[in-house]
Scaffold this active site. Structure first.
Site, short mmCIF file in Angstrom:
data_model
loop_
_atom_site.label_atom_id
_atom_site.label_comp_id
_atom_site.label_asym_id
_atom_site.label_seq_id
_atom_site.Cartn_x
_atom_site.Cartn_y
_atom_site.Cartn_z
N CYS A 1 0.83 -1.21 0.00
CA CYS A 1 0.00 0.00 0.00
C CYS A 1 0.87 1.26 0.00
CB CYS A 1 -0.99 -0.05 1.17
SG CYS A 1 -0.83 1.19 2.44
N CYS B 181 1.22 3.29 3.12
CA CYS B 181 2.06 2.62 4.13
C CYS B 181 3.53 2.84 3.81
CB CYS B 181 1.77 1.13 4.16
SG CYS B 181 0.03 0.77 4.38
#
Ligand SMILES: Cc1cc2nc3c(=O)[nH]c(=O)nc-3n(C[C@H](O)[C@H](O)[C@H](O)COP(=O)(O)OP(=O)(O)OC[C@H]3O[C@@H](n4cnc5c(N)ncnc54)[C@H](O)[C@@H]3O)c2cc1C
Ligand SMILES: *[C@@H]1O[C@H](CO)[C@@H](O)[C@H](O)[C@H]1NC(C)=O
Ligand SMILES: *[C@@H]1O[C@H](CO)[C@@H](O)[C@H](O)[C@H]1NC(C)=O
Ligand SMILES: *[C@@H]1O[C@H](CO)[C@@H](O)[C@H](O)[C@H]1NC(C)=O
Length: 806
Positions: free
Chosen positions: A79, A82
């Site tokens: 992600c 992230c």
């Protein structure tokens, strides 16, 4: 024939001795590659990020019923958010490293198949999700929501403080009180607290500095930190404080003084408070006052200036690296050989050493350059390091002499400290004189560390840092700064670690009192390094001109030691040659005691021993010293020593065994009884000796031999030297195993031994010449018989033919 056999076996043993080293090297590499990729590929964080890596195995023990509060990030490695957040989380971890006993950081990669269940169990649906777990969270607790919207470490840190302040009972035991001090508490503080210093931080209600500094110092003893709000008018008036923020020290004697700092900010307070007299990390022994260390077993303490660089440390690091660390690799090839080449060539280019040392490095370099084979043996390299060719004015000192890298205990500082210093100096020298590749020094360091640095976990951590960001280095200045900042990262990680010398706490270096200009603050009060100032500080601190040469071993002394060593080596060689010549003479002599395979091996070994012993007290002392240095470097050291010891046999025990065996071997008495003639006995006894030697070496019945000897010792009434004896047998066993490892040698050797034994059994009472004569006569007579047989057969056939013709 015996001679050739002797050679063959001793060469074979030489080969065998190399094997364990090679196996160990392989093992080290194997471990390295097994550990390494996993470390690199494990999601967005690694073990060196000071973030606990959660997994199904540890998740409950970390989050549930922990004595510290825990902030846990649930992320997915694919992600984008992230990935963007991970550097923030890492720097948060570094930033609040000292708060660990009260609050810890953890992370788990929910994209990992095996972690999915954990993430669903904690009802995580979006990434990244950060949860705050109270200390002593109950089983089944899902944690509190923690807003991770900000990418500002400072904001996150403040949110953590808010969470801690609102922490429900039970309070994390390591967390000091964070609420502001009242006049009442201040008045009775020293009645209830046993500390040397109370630091009071006067600040606005909204300021977090007081609480941050309180947490920064929670691991330190003899100091307590409290915040006082600017609204405490009565107390402020009494103490006459008018500036906010400001920090005052209050001592039990009633002294009240302002703490002097360059900038009124968190980092500066923390730096200054940690350096107050008597303030130490809890659980650590108090700093030793160095001057009173007069213990006779230790080398005298060499006084030095902590803000200087010493050539003695650089040379010592070189000596340790070349003479000890490399020596753990009996054969150097492939990637390691490349690493060695680069290391030496960088040293030749940039090491600001004394002429003798530089000459030595140059000769190593040119030897390596001319060496085209795909591998080198350490033995060959040692010849160059010892300057066996006796090139004038060329030498490497024998032992180490730590000065700026002295530790308060023998296992602290020293080599790793010297290594850091050496490479800082090299990056700075490269900045001054380098022409081509700005990454040259750093990649040489990286390769050296990867291939040789004895501390394997250090090597892994360093490799992670290098693979992350070494590519960004594109100028000589950025190379020096890169090493400085990575070194500070290591310091941050190791602060409070077991390897930290209490006398030399790991700080973010240089401290404000070494380089005030290096430290500044951002607009928001956050600490910031001034990279330009740091660079100019590094350039002057590590420049060749400011390296001190105090406590250096004298050049002429180094050369003299080297000459002495060379001379003794020559003598040993001479002695060996003499022995060989004698053996050769005895071969041609009519009635010689034949040197059998084993005896010669024995002789050579003994000489080796001698040589090793003569290698001088200095080298030996160095070995001893290194074994006690740097506990983490031990495994490989032990390996090297082990090999040495395996070759070396306790000579007293060896002698004893031989003597006793002469008395007990049955054959002996047999010979004595049956050949009373004086001359014969004399001849036989020398041979019996050889046979007993053979037995000792015999690979087969080692255990049997042990028992036999044991019994014999008891019979004769001699107390066996248990420990030594067992070691001896153990070594033989080891040797046996080694031989079995190298199957082909084992086979050959066994055969040779067998043959040798047969020869000597046959030869009881006969000389070798006798046997040869016998064989020749036997051969001749059989040829004679054959010829006669053929002759008569032919005659017979001819006759038959004649008879049958008419
Ligand atoms: C490549 C490498 C990796 C290591 N990794 C680990 C590890 O993972 N785990 C572990 O336990 N130990 C590791 N060590 C050892 C550890 O870093 C220290 O060297 C050791 O603990 C001795 O510490 P010290 O107090 O002598 O200071 P050191 O950190 O060795 O520093 C030596 C000297 O350099 C100066 N210095 C300090 N910081 C800086 C800086 N940022 N820039 C420039 N100069 C500075 C100071 O004068 C200091 O006294 C590593 C060492 C090296 C060389
Ligand atoms: C939690 O830890 C404390 C001590 O650390 C212990 O006494 C207690 O039994 C633990 N509780 C659970 C539920 O494990
Ligand atoms: C030196 O150290 C040893 C053990 O490390 C200790 O027993 C001895 O008392 C010490 N001597 C001095 C003079 O400190
Ligand atoms: C140590 O070195 C620093 C920097 O050169 C110098 O300012 C300081 O006076 C020296 N300290 C001593 C005790 O010599």
């Amino acid at each position: 024939m015996a001679r050739r056999c002797g050679r063959a076996t001793s060469r074979a043993t030489g080969e065998i001795q190399i094997h364990p080293g090679r196996i160990a090297t392989c093992a080290v590499w194997l471990c390295f590659y097994l550990v390494f990729p996993s470390a690199v590929e494990a999601g967005l964080y690694t073990a060196s990020d000071q973030v606990i890596l959660l997994s199904p195995e540890n998740v409950d023990s970390v989050l549930i019923n922990s004595s510290a509060a825990v902030l846990a990030e649930f992320y997915a490695s694919w992600c984008g958010h992230c990935i963007a957040f991970s550097p923030v989380y890492k720097s948060l971890a570094r930033d609040i490293k000292e708060w660990k006993p009260a609050v810890d950081l953890a992370a788990i990669d929910c994209a990992e198949e095996e972690n999915r269940k954990v993430c669903t169990d904690y009802s995580v649906r979006a990434y990244p999700t950060i949860k705050f777990f109270h200390a002593y969270s109950k089983d089944g607790s899902l944690g509190q929501a923690f807003k991770a919207s900000s990418h500002d470490v400072r904001v996150l840190r403040h949110r953590i403080i808010n969470k801690l302040e609102n922490h429900a009972e039970p309070w994390p035991p390591a967390c000091p009180p964070l609420e502001p001090t009242s006049q009442a508490e201040f008045d009775s503080f020293f009645d209830t607290n046993n500390v040397q210093h109370l630091a009071l931080i006067f600040e606005d209600t909204k300021s977090y500095i007081g609480r941050e500094v309180t947490l920064d110092l929670l691991q330190f003893e003899n100091v307590a930190v409290r915040r006082v709000l600017s609204s405490e008018a009565a107390l402020l008036n009494k103490l006459g404080v008018t500036e906010f923020p400001s920090c005052y020290l209050y001592s039990p004697g009633g002294n009240f003084t302002r703490l002097k700092v360059n900038i009124e900010a968190r980092t500066f307070y923390s730096y200054a408070l940690k350096r107050l007299p008597g303030v130490v990390r809890s659980g650590k022994p108090p700093p030793v006052v160095v001057d009173v260390r007069t213990n006779s077993t230790e080398k005298p303490w060499r006084p030095f200036n902590r803000s200087r660089v010493y050539m003695a440390d650089l040379e010592s690091a070189l000596v340790y690296s070349l003479r000890v660390e490399l020596a753990a690799h009996s054969v150097i090839r492939g990637e390691a050989l490349t690493a060695l080449n680069k290391y030496i060539s960088v040293l030749v280019k940039y090491f600001p050493g004394r002429p003798v040392v530089m000459n030595l490095l140059k000769s190593v370099n040119s030897w390596l350059q001319n060496h085209t084979a795909s591998e080198i043996s350490y033995e060959a390299l040692r010849e160059i390091l010892d300057n066996t060719a006796q090139v004038p004015d060329t030498a490497l000192p024998e032992g180490e002499r730590w000065v700026g890298c002295q530790g308060s205990q023998p296992h602290l500082r020293r080599y790793p400290c010297g290594m850091w210093t050496l490479f800082h100096v090299l990056t700075v020298q490269a900045k001054n004189t380098g022409r081509s590749d700005p990454q040259e020094v750093l990649s040489a360091m990286r390769n050296y560390v990867r291939s040789f640095f004895g501390c394997r976990s250090c090597a892994e951590h360093f490799e992670i840092m290098a693979s992350e960001s070494l590519v960004e280095v594109n100028t000589f200045s950025s190379a020096a700064l890169w090493l400085w900042s990575r070194h500070n990262r290591v310091n941050n990680r190791l602060a409070g670690d077991l390897s930290e010398d209490p006398n030399f706490p790991k700080i973010q270096w240089p401290s404000p009192d070494m380089c005030p200009g290096c430290h500044t603050v951002k607009d928001n009060g956050e600490h910031k390094w001034s990279n330009e100032r740091v660079l100019s500080f590094l350039l002057s601190h590590f420049s060749s001109g400011s390296i001190l040469s105090d406590h250096l071993q004298d050049e002429s002394q180094i050369l003299a030691t080297q000459r002495g060593k060379h001379a003794s080596r020559q003598r040993a060689l001479e002695a060996q040659r003499r022995v060989e010549r004698e053996a050769l003479d005895s071969m041609t002599h009519p009635l010689p005691p034949q040197p059998t395979v084993q005896e010669e091996e024995e002789e050579e070994e003994e000489e080796e021993e001698e040589e090793e012993e003569e290698e001088g007290a200095a080298a030996d002392e160095m070995q001893r010293k290194t074994s006690e240095t740097t506990s983490w470097a031990k495994p490989e050291m032990e390996m090297g020593r082990g090999r040495r010891q395996a070759r070396r046999r306790p000579s007293i025990v060896g002698m004893r065994i031989r003597d006793l065996q002469e008395d007990i071997v049955d054959l002996d008495s047999f010979v004595n009884q049956h050949y009373k003639a004086k001359a014969l006995r004399g001849a036989a006894s020398s041979r019996v000796k050889q046979r007993t030697l053979q037995r000792q070496e015999e690979p087969g019945p080692v255990y049997g031999l042990g028992m036999e000897l044991d019994a014999a010792l008891r019979m004769v009434g001699v107390q066996p030297l248990e420990a030594d004896f067992e070691r001896d047998v153990g070594q033989q066993r080891k040797r046996l195993q080694k031989r079995e490892l190298a199957g082909q040698y084992f086979g050959e050797e066994a055969e040779l031994i067998h043959r040798g034994r047969l020869m000597s059994v046959l030869s009881i009472g006969f000389s070798k010449v006798d046997i040869s004569l016998c064989v020749i006569l036997y051969f001749l007579s059989s040829m004679c018989l054959l010829a006669m047989y053929l002759f008569f057969k032919n005659r017979l056939r001819l006759r038959r033919a004649k008879v049958s013709l008419p």
